[in-house]
Write an enzyme that holds these catalytic residues in place. Sequence first.
Site, PDB file in Angstrom:
ATOM      1  N   LYS A  59      58.146  80.434  43.474  1.00 28.75           N
ATOM      2  CA  LYS A  59      58.479  80.956  44.814  1.00 28.75           C
ATOM      3  C   LYS A  59      58.867  79.811  45.764  1.00 28.75           C
ATOM      4  O   LYS A  59      59.886  79.871  46.434  1.00 28.75           O
ATOM      5  CB  LYS A  59      57.279  81.714  45.411  1.00 28.75           C
ATOM      6  CG  LYS A  59      56.798  82.886  44.586  1.00 28.75           C
ATOM      7  CD  LYS A  59      55.644  83.611  45.252  1.00 28.75           C
ATOM      8  CE  LYS A  59      54.356  82.814  45.364  1.00 28.75           C
ATOM      9  NZ  LYS A  59      53.750  82.407  44.082  1.00 28.75           N
ATOM     10  N   ARG A  97      50.728  89.626  50.335  1.00 33.81           N
ATOM     11  CA  ARG A  97      50.049  89.466  49.054  1.00 33.81           C
ATOM     12  C   ARG A  97      49.100  90.616  48.773  1.00 33.81           C
ATOM     13  O   ARG A  97      48.429  90.613  47.742  1.00 33.81           O
ATOM     14  CB  ARG A  97      49.229  88.186  49.109  1.00 33.81           C
ATOM     15  CG  ARG A  97      49.670  87.140  48.133  1.00 33.81           C
ATOM     16  CD  ARG A  97      48.839  85.939  48.478  1.00 33.81           C
ATOM     17  NE  ARG A  97      48.772  85.020  47.413  1.00 33.81           N
ATOM     18  CZ  ARG A  97      49.474  83.893  47.367  1.00 33.81           C
ATOM     19  NH1 ARG A  97      50.302  83.570  48.307  1.00 33.81           N
ATOM     20  NH2 ARG A  97      49.309  83.076  46.356  1.00 33.81           N
ATOM     21  N   ARG A 133      52.238  70.427  37.678  1.00 38.78           N
ATOM     22  CA  ARG A 133      52.905  70.324  38.985  1.00 38.78           C
ATOM     23  C   ARG A 133      52.340  69.130  39.755  1.00 38.78           C
ATOM     24  O   ARG A 133      51.144  68.871  39.731  1.00 38.78           O
ATOM     25  CB  ARG A 133      52.656  71.602  39.784  1.00 38.78           C
ATOM     26  CG  ARG A 133      53.072  71.454  41.247  1.00 38.78           C
ATOM     27  CD  ARG A 133      53.138  72.754  41.969  1.00 38.78           C
ATOM     28  NE  ARG A 133      51.858  73.437  42.039  1.00 38.78           N
ATOM     29  CZ  ARG A 133      51.712  74.656  42.562  1.00 38.78           C
ATOM     30  NH1 ARG A 133      52.763  75.300  43.022  1.00 38.78           N
ATOM     31  NH2 ARG A 133      50.530  75.216  42.602  1.00 38.78           N
ATOM     32  N   ARG A 179      47.722  69.534  43.172  1.00 43.91           N
ATOM     33  CA  ARG A 179      47.117  70.374  44.199  1.00 43.91           C
ATOM     34  C   ARG A 179      45.666  70.659  43.825  1.00 43.91           C
ATOM     35  O   ARG A 179      45.364  70.843  42.653  1.00 43.91           O
ATOM     36  CB  ARG A 179      47.910  71.687  44.322  1.00 43.91           C
ATOM     37  CG  ARG A 179      48.513  71.871  45.689  1.00 43.91           C
ATOM     38  CD  ARG A 179      49.495  72.985  45.732  1.00 43.91           C
ATOM     39  NE  ARG A 179      48.915  74.314  45.552  1.00 43.91           N
ATOM     40  CZ  ARG A 179      49.611  75.439  45.637  1.00 43.91           C
ATOM     41  NH1 ARG A 179      50.908  75.381  45.909  1.00 43.91           N
ATOM     42  NH2 ARG A 179      49.040  76.592  45.459  1.00 43.91           N
ATOM     43  N   ARG A 219      43.258  82.565  40.388  1.00 49.79           N
ATOM     44  CA  ARG A 219      44.472  82.895  41.154  1.00 49.79           C
ATOM     45  C   ARG A 219      45.319  83.910  40.398  1.00 49.79           C
ATOM     46  O   ARG A 219      45.880  84.830  40.997  1.00 49.79           O
ATOM     47  CB  ARG A 219      45.288  81.620  41.422  1.00 49.79           C
ATOM     48  CG  ARG A 219      44.636  80.736  42.477  1.00 49.79           C
ATOM     49  CD  ARG A 219      45.176  79.320  42.434  1.00 49.79           C
ATOM     50  NE  ARG A 219      46.590  79.229  42.693  1.00 49.79           N
ATOM     51  CZ  ARG A 219      47.352  78.200  42.321  1.00 49.79           C
ATOM     52  NH1 ARG A 219      46.828  77.177  41.664  1.00 49.79           N
ATOM     53  NH2 ARG A 219      48.625  78.188  42.593  1.00 49.79           N
TER      54      ARG A 219
HETATM   55  P1  AP5 Z   1      56.324  76.473  42.565  1.00 48.18           P
HETATM   56  O1  AP5 Z   1      57.667  76.641  43.177  1.00 48.18           O
HETATM   57  O2  AP5 Z   1      55.393  75.508  43.191  1.00 48.18           O
HETATM   58  O3  AP5 Z   1      55.634  77.910  42.359  1.00 48.18           O
HETATM   59  P2  AP5 Z   1      54.988  78.890  43.404  1.00 48.18           P
HETATM   60  O4  AP5 Z   1      55.340  80.260  42.984  1.00 48.18           O
HETATM   61  O5  AP5 Z   1      55.316  78.473  44.801  1.00 48.18           O
HETATM   62  O6  AP5 Z   1      53.463  78.624  43.060  1.00 48.18           O
HETATM   63  P3  AP5 Z   1      52.219  78.461  43.998  1.00 48.18           P
HETATM   64  O7  AP5 Z   1      51.131  77.861  43.162  1.00 48.18           O
HETATM   65  O8  AP5 Z   1      52.579  77.747  45.266  1.00 48.18           O
HETATM   66  O9  AP5 Z   1      51.900  79.956  44.301  1.00 48.18           O
HETATM   67  P4  AP5 Z   1      50.608  80.522  44.824  1.00 48.18           P
HETATM   68  O10 AP5 Z   1      51.046  81.871  45.196  1.00 48.18           O
HETATM   69  O11 AP5 Z   1      49.451  80.438  43.918  1.00 48.18           O
HETATM   70  O12 AP5 Z   1      50.206  79.506  46.003  1.00 48.18           O
HETATM   71  P5  AP5 Z   1      50.383  79.565  47.572  1.00 48.18           P
HETATM   72  O13 AP5 Z   1      50.599  78.199  48.054  1.00 48.18           O
HETATM   73  O14 AP5 Z   1      51.299  80.639  47.985  1.00 48.18           O
HETATM   74  O15 AP5 Z   1      56.555  76.083  41.029  1.00 48.18           O
HETATM   75  C1  AP5 Z   1      55.452  75.773  40.195  1.00 48.18           C
HETATM   76  C2  AP5 Z   1      55.799  74.578  39.303  1.00 48.18           C
HETATM   77  O16 AP5 Z   1      56.798  74.969  38.368  1.00 48.18           O
HETATM   78  C3  AP5 Z   1      56.394  73.379  40.073  1.00 48.18           C
HETATM   79  O17 AP5 Z   1      55.930  72.202  39.499  1.00 48.18           O
HETATM   80  C4  AP5 Z   1      57.911  73.539  39.895  1.00 48.18           C
HETATM   81  O18 AP5 Z   1      58.572  72.289  39.913  1.00 48.18           O
HETATM   82  C5  AP5 Z   1      58.003  74.218  38.523  1.00 48.18           C
HETATM   83  N1  AP5 Z   1      59.092  75.188  38.404  1.00 48.18           N
HETATM   84  C6  AP5 Z   1      59.477  76.096  39.346  1.00 48.18           C
HETATM   85  N2  AP5 Z   1      60.499  76.868  38.863  1.00 48.18           N
HETATM   86  C7  AP5 Z   1      60.728  76.434  37.589  1.00 48.18           C
HETATM   87  C8  AP5 Z   1      61.653  76.796  36.568  1.00 48.18           C
HETATM   88  N3  AP5 Z   1      62.542  77.795  36.736  1.00 48.18           N
HETATM   89  N4  AP5 Z   1      61.606  76.145  35.400  1.00 48.18           N
HETATM   90  C9  AP5 Z   1      60.709  75.143  35.208  1.00 48.18           C
HETATM   91  N5  AP5 Z   1      59.816  74.730  36.127  1.00 48.18           N
HETATM   92  C10 AP5 Z   1      59.822  75.361  37.306  1.00 48.18           C
HETATM   93  O19 AP5 Z   1      48.903  80.048  48.004  1.00 48.18           O
HETATM   94  C11 AP5 Z   1      47.799  79.200  47.776  1.00 48.18           C
HETATM   95  C12 AP5 Z   1      46.535  79.905  48.207  1.00 48.18           C
HETATM   96  O20 AP5 Z   1      46.596  80.182  49.621  1.00 48.18           O
HETATM   97  C13 AP5 Z   1      46.278  81.282  47.569  1.00 48.18           C
HETATM   98  O21 AP5 Z   1      45.610  81.177  46.325  1.00 48.18           O
HETATM   99  C14 AP5 Z   1      45.410  81.969  48.635  1.00 48.18           C
HETATM  100  O22 AP5 Z   1      44.085  81.533  48.559  1.00 48.18           O
HETATM  101  C15 AP5 Z   1      46.018  81.451  49.925  1.00 48.18           C
HETATM  102  N6  AP5 Z   1      47.087  82.340  50.434  1.00 48.18           N
HETATM  103  C16 AP5 Z   1      48.420  82.048  50.538  1.00 48.18           C
HETATM  104  N7  AP5 Z   1      49.101  83.104  51.015  1.00 48.18           N
HETATM  105  C17 AP5 Z   1      48.189  84.079  51.221  1.00 48.18           C
HETATM  106  C18 AP5 Z   1      48.271  85.432  51.672  1.00 48.18           C
HETATM  107  N8  AP5 Z   1      49.471  85.982  52.014  1.00 48.18           N
HETATM  108  N9  AP5 Z   1      47.135  86.151  51.750  1.00 48.18           N
HETATM  109  C19 AP5 Z   1      45.935  85.619  51.432  1.00 48.18           C
HETATM  110  N10 AP5 Z   1      45.785  84.362  50.968  1.00 48.18           N
HETATM  111  C20 AP5 Z   1      46.898  83.593  50.861  1.00 48.18           C
HETATM  112 MG    MG Z   2      54.234  77.729  46.400  1.00 42.24          MG
END
Ligand code: AP5
Ligand code: MG
Length: 216
Positions: free
Chosen positions: A13, A88, A127, A159, A170
């Site tokens: 994402k 979410r 990552r 991270r 997660r």
């Molecule tokens: P990356 O782009 O970092 O993936 P992502 O989908 O952004 O993954 P996240 O871990 O950030 O998602 P998340 O939803 O768990 O975390 P968030 O920060 O939103 O890509 C991942 C890796 O793969 C990278 O190394 C990249 O280079 C590689 N990659 C990407 N695309 C690729 C491809 N096509 N091929 C190969 N490699 C690839 O949330 C974190 C925490 O915050 C949550 O757990 C929760 O506690 C809280 N939180 C956030 N939002 C909310 C909400 N709306 N409600 C409640 N709690 C929330």
């Molecule tokens: Mg992310």
Amino acid sequence: MNLILLGAPGAGKGTQATGLSEILNIPHISTGEIFRDNIRRNTELGKLADTYISKGELVPDNVTVQIVKDRISQKDCSKGFILDGFPRTIAQAEMLEDILTTEGKSIDKVVNIVIDDEAVVKRLSNRIVCPSCGETYHLEFNPVEDNKCKKCGEQLVHRDDDKPDVIRNRIAAYHRQTEPLVEFYRGKGKLMNVLSESSIEESLQNTLYALGLKGI
Ligand code: AP5
Ligand code: MG
């Protein structure tokens, strides 16, 4: 264009939102990144969010929705925005609709980035991220030579929530609380599935194609 990027942890994402934001010239809003920034600055919000994020649980809806409400009311969102990691839960999605309706806006499209759980683990455990600007890399799929951020030169780190047991929580939270949004937005005729099994560049091209933006 007002976009939502849906998908499991590690689906890509953030990576895709960064690319789309540059192409479409609209802001990328990541609730996870807003929380991490607050954790780094040790704010009250950061302290609260960390108690959930460190366990791989979702931050409560009322806290998260208020942050997004404030952010999308800012001027730079007037021509559109990309929501990454929000909504979410169904409750968040319903509250988002209310907020947008009040402002005479709506979500145009929801991109659901599809990936299986095994690939998620591989992506997250390798990552590396910039603790300063949030830029994301991957040891294998998007490497950097000297472990320094290409944008700001900061030393890259893993991270805190990319530990195996937290990753498992997660993924479970995603299936339990977030996956129902796929049907929610399909029912509204806004959902498009995009496969994220290929390279970062190809996945972005797939998304542009699904959005009818191929060739931009
Ligand atoms: P990356 O782009 O970092 O993936 P992502 O989908 O952004 O993954 P996240 O871990 O950030 O998602 P998340 O939803 O768990 O975390 P968030 O920060 O939103 O890509 C991942 C890796 O793969 C990278 O190394 C990249 O280079 C590689 N990659 C990407 N695309 C690729 C491809 N096509 N091929 C190969 N490699 C690839 O949330 C974190 C925490 O915050 C949550 O757990 C929760 O506690 C809280 N939180 C956030 N939002 C909310 C909400 N709306 N409600 C409640 N709690 C929330
Ligand atoms: Mg992310």
